[in-house]
Write an enzyme that holds these catalytic residues in place. Sequence first.
Site, short mmCIF file in Angstrom:
data_model
loop_
_atom_site.label_atom_id
_atom_site.label_comp_id
_atom_site.label_asym_id
_atom_site.label_seq_id
_atom_site.Cartn_x
_atom_site.Cartn_y
_atom_site.Cartn_z
N ASP A 61 0.83 -1.21 0.00
CA ASP A 61 0.00 0.00 0.00
C ASP A 61 0.87 1.26 0.00
OD1 ASP A 61 0.84 -0.20 2.61
OD2 ASP A 61 -1.16 -0.14 3.51
N SER A 62 2.19 1.06 0.00
CA SER A 62 3.11 2.19 -0.21
C SER A 62 2.85 2.83 -1.58
CB SER A 62 4.57 1.72 -0.13
OG SER A 62 4.81 0.64 -1.02
N ASP B 278 -0.99 -6.47 -0.25
CA ASP B 278 -1.19 -5.76 1.01
C ASP B 278 -2.68 -5.49 1.23
OD1 ASP B 278 0.52 -4.96 3.00
OD2 ASP B 278 1.21 -3.15 1.97
N GLU C 299 9.76 -4.42 9.92
CA GLU C 299 10.14 -3.10 9.40
C GLU C 299 10.64 -2.18 10.49
OE1 GLU C 299 7.21 -1.22 6.89
OE2 GLU C 299 8.37 0.65 6.78
N LYS D 170 -1.02 -9.61 2.99
CA LYS D 170 -0.16 -9.16 4.08
C LYS D 170 -0.98 -8.24 4.97
CE LYS D 170 3.40 -6.10 3.53
NZ LYS D 170 2.96 -4.97 4.37
N GLU E 74 -0.77 -5.87 8.68
CA GLU E 74 0.13 -5.28 9.67
C GLU E 74 -0.37 -5.58 11.09
OE1 GLU E 74 0.80 -1.10 8.98
OE2 GLU E 74 1.40 -1.44 6.90
O1 KIV Z 1 3.54 -1.16 1.55
C1 KIV Z 1 4.70 -1.57 1.44
O2 KIV Z 1 5.40 -1.33 0.44
C2 KIV Z 1 5.24 -2.34 2.55
C3 KIV Z 1 6.73 -2.47 2.62
C4 KIV Z 1 7.27 -1.22 3.19
C5 KIV Z 1 7.13 -3.67 3.38
O3 KIV Z 1 4.51 -2.80 3.37
#
Ligand code: KIV
Length: 263
Positions: free
Chosen positions: A44-45, A83, A181, A112, A114
Amino acid sequence: MSKKLSISSIKKRKGQEPLVMITAYDALFARLLSQSADMLLVGDSLNMSFAGRNDTISATLEQMIYHVNAVCSGAPESFVVADMPFGTYTDKVSALGNAIKMFQETQADCVKIEGGADKAHLVEYLTENGIAVCGHIGLLPQSVRSEGGYKVKGKTEQEREQLIKDAQAIESAGAFCMVIEGVKADVAKEVSESVKIPVIGIGAGKYVDGQVLVFSDMLGLFEAFTPKFVKKYMDGSSLVREAVATYANEVKTKDFPSEIHIY
Ligand code: KIV
């Protein structure tokens, strides 16, 4: 990569050859990046480097599904981690419903989420229902507003103990690997040694089972800020600027298009 890794082959990399994970948001880059990466993360970056927002919070499930589909199209032979964005796994019912939507509408290999011990019940519920889960502990970008910034973890004894508890809780809940992270390297090492599944670091030193970087950071394309842990493997922004400036100049001088570029 010639053949997609399986979950069991990823698990077997614990303590073996480090796993190479890199983010990808579109088909074009997914194809390029997949040549050398074991796993592509549609993080989600993308809300920051692709959509230009200040943090990851406003990424939506629909947006993530769109990008996961693009990445899966560009790199059908890659293991793709999707994500789950902020707010899509607040309880068991929403977590499963949204993860099922992700699985049904894309070819993602896992999701994924968090969080550590506080999210273990969700990891358990997802894995029990056929959704493979990659955990994400330590600095949690989706908590940046509530925590008041990006804070490196593992600086106190209490944080060290909590990180180990988090890793063990999500491993017991069924996660097959996890991202760690923004954690002090010595603590990340201990965390990695405390579990049997691969721990993939970002800003967590080298004593883990692999590394992940955001592609636009490591290619030097993202200029807003550069975290200490990022290594720029090329100066992408300068290369792009120079190429576009040359193009603009050639358009103005009419050096482009030349004979070879016309019908
Ligand atoms: O969203 C993302 O790119 C991430 C990485 C920073 C691990 O979760």
